[in-house]
Design a protein around this motif. Structure first.
Motif, mmCIF file in Angstrom:
data_model
loop_
_atom_site.group_PDB
_atom_site.id
_atom_site.type_symbol
_atom_site.label_atom_id
_atom_site.label_comp_id
_atom_site.label_asym_id
_atom_site.label_seq_id
_atom_site.Cartn_x
_atom_site.Cartn_y
_atom_site.Cartn_z
ATOM 1 N N LEU A 143 69.656 76.176 34.500
ATOM 2 C CA LEU A 143 70.949 75.530 34.238
ATOM 3 C C LEU A 143 71.920 76.484 33.559
ATOM 4 C CD1 LEU A 143 69.956 71.960 33.022
ATOM 5 C CD2 LEU A 143 71.357 72.492 35.013
ATOM 6 N N SER A 144 71.410 77.256 32.608
ATOM 7 C CA SER A 144 72.261 78.191 31.880
ATOM 8 C C SER A 144 72.863 79.228 32.813
ATOM 9 C CB SER A 144 71.442 78.871 30.780
ATOM 10 O OG SER A 144 72.223 79.797 30.071
ATOM 11 N N TYR A 200 73.768 70.021 31.124
ATOM 12 C CA TYR A 200 73.086 70.930 30.207
ATOM 13 C C TYR A 200 73.040 70.335 28.794
ATOM 14 C CZ TYR A 200 71.864 75.363 27.923
ATOM 15 O OH TYR A 200 71.244 76.335 27.200
ATOM 16 N N GLU A 201 74.161 69.794 28.332
ATOM 17 C CA GLU A 201 74.200 69.200 26.996
ATOM 18 C C GLU A 201 73.287 67.978 26.917
ATOM 19 O OE1 GLU A 201 75.574 70.381 24.247
ATOM 20 O OE2 GLU A 201 76.023 72.136 25.469
ATOM 21 N N LEU A 256 75.479 77.590 35.031
ATOM 22 C CA LEU A 256 76.705 77.320 34.283
ATOM 23 C C LEU A 256 77.510 78.596 34.080
ATOM 24 C CD1 LEU A 256 78.462 75.335 32.759
ATOM 25 C CD2 LEU A 256 77.019 75.667 30.745
ATOM 26 N N ARG A 302 66.038 74.907 31.619
ATOM 27 C CA ARG A 302 67.137 75.322 30.751
ATOM 28 C C ARG A 302 67.683 76.675 31.219
ATOM 29 N NH1 ARG A 302 65.026 74.609 26.300
ATOM 30 N NH2 ARG A 302 66.217 72.854 25.516
#
Length: 256
Positions: free
Chosen positions: A166-167, A182-183, A170, A163
């Motif tokens: 990915l964050s 991510y969602e 992004l 997470r």
């Protein structure tokens, strides 16, 4: 068509920089930055690239801004093949082969698996066939209930580490595909968290018939890529965190 100035402004705001901040970083006047962003001044290709570099704009998006400003794109995008990437491809594949009997894999900017060594194969058994259809996505492979997730002893920790990665990706790229991933990823279980120190050293523990396998990993990327494909490429190498894991992997891969 979106103008180059509007795109540059979006990236400046994403990077939380003022026009003055960007002007100082790019060694131009704040007035010139303002004129470019409002479309009152058409930036040269050199100026587009200078501003984009200071804003750490991904290469694919730099091409988009160049085109919006009426210039030819600068950066190439190619397939991850020996024919297209030549020496870079050979270097990457040599690295992952040399890492055996420990797993190593290569992913692109969308977390799609583009190459791996033989040591990864045993971990792909029992995975739902749909998850192994190209392009194989590493996040889905690891965290889907039909993937590796049921075999991950510390699933919440692994999920939290991914997470965070990915964050940050992004935030840097604004890539809609990463946003969608991510969602989708967030829907798979509780949030969990790890500290910055834990994220660096968090192992991945995989259930195996011979005993739990414990790994830590390193990530290798190209330093200053001038190619869209190479910019997104990352080599993820997994190392045994204990001698038991090393012995099991030597036995599994050595007999293949």
């Amino acid at each position: 068509m979106t103008k180059a100035g509007e795109l540059l402004r979006e990236w400046r705001q994403r990077r939380r920089m003022s026009q003055l901040d960007l002007a100082i970083a790019a060694d131009v006047s704040a007035r010139h930055v303002s004129l470019v962003e409002t479309g009152k001044s058409r930036p040269s290709a050199e100026m587009v690239l200078r501003l984009a570099e200071r804003l750490d704009v991904p290469l694919l998006e730099r091409n988009r801004i160049l085109l919006a400003a009426g210039h030819a794109p600068k950066y190439r995008e190619r397939a991850f093949t020996a024919r297209d990437l030549g020496a870079a491809y050979e270097a990457v594949t040599a690295v992952i082969r040399a890492h055996e009997p420990y797993p190593a894999l290569v992913i692109d900017g969308g977390w799609n698996l583009v190459a791996h060594n033989r040591a990864l194969d045993p971990f792909l058994t029992g995975i739902a066939p749909r998850l192994l259809e190209p392009p194989v996505n590493l996040v889905r492979l690891a965290l889907s209930p039909d993937g590796l997730a049921p075999r991950l002893v510390n699933l919440d920790q692994v999920r939290a580490v991914l997470r965070g990665r990915l964050s940050r990706q992004l935030e840097r790229t604004g890539d809609p595909a990463i946003a969608a991933l991510y969602e989708e990823f967030l829907a798979w279980g509780p949030e969990g968290s790890v500290s910055a120190e834990e994220e660096i050293a968090t192992p991945m523990i995989v259930r195996h018939e011979g005993g739990d396998l414990k790994f830590f990993s390193t990530i290798t990327t190209f330093g200053t890529p001038q190619d869209i494909t190479l910019e997104g490429i990352a080599i993820e190498s997994y190392y045994p965190a204990d001698e038991s894991t090393a012995a099991i992997l030597r036995a599994i891969v050595g007999g293949r």
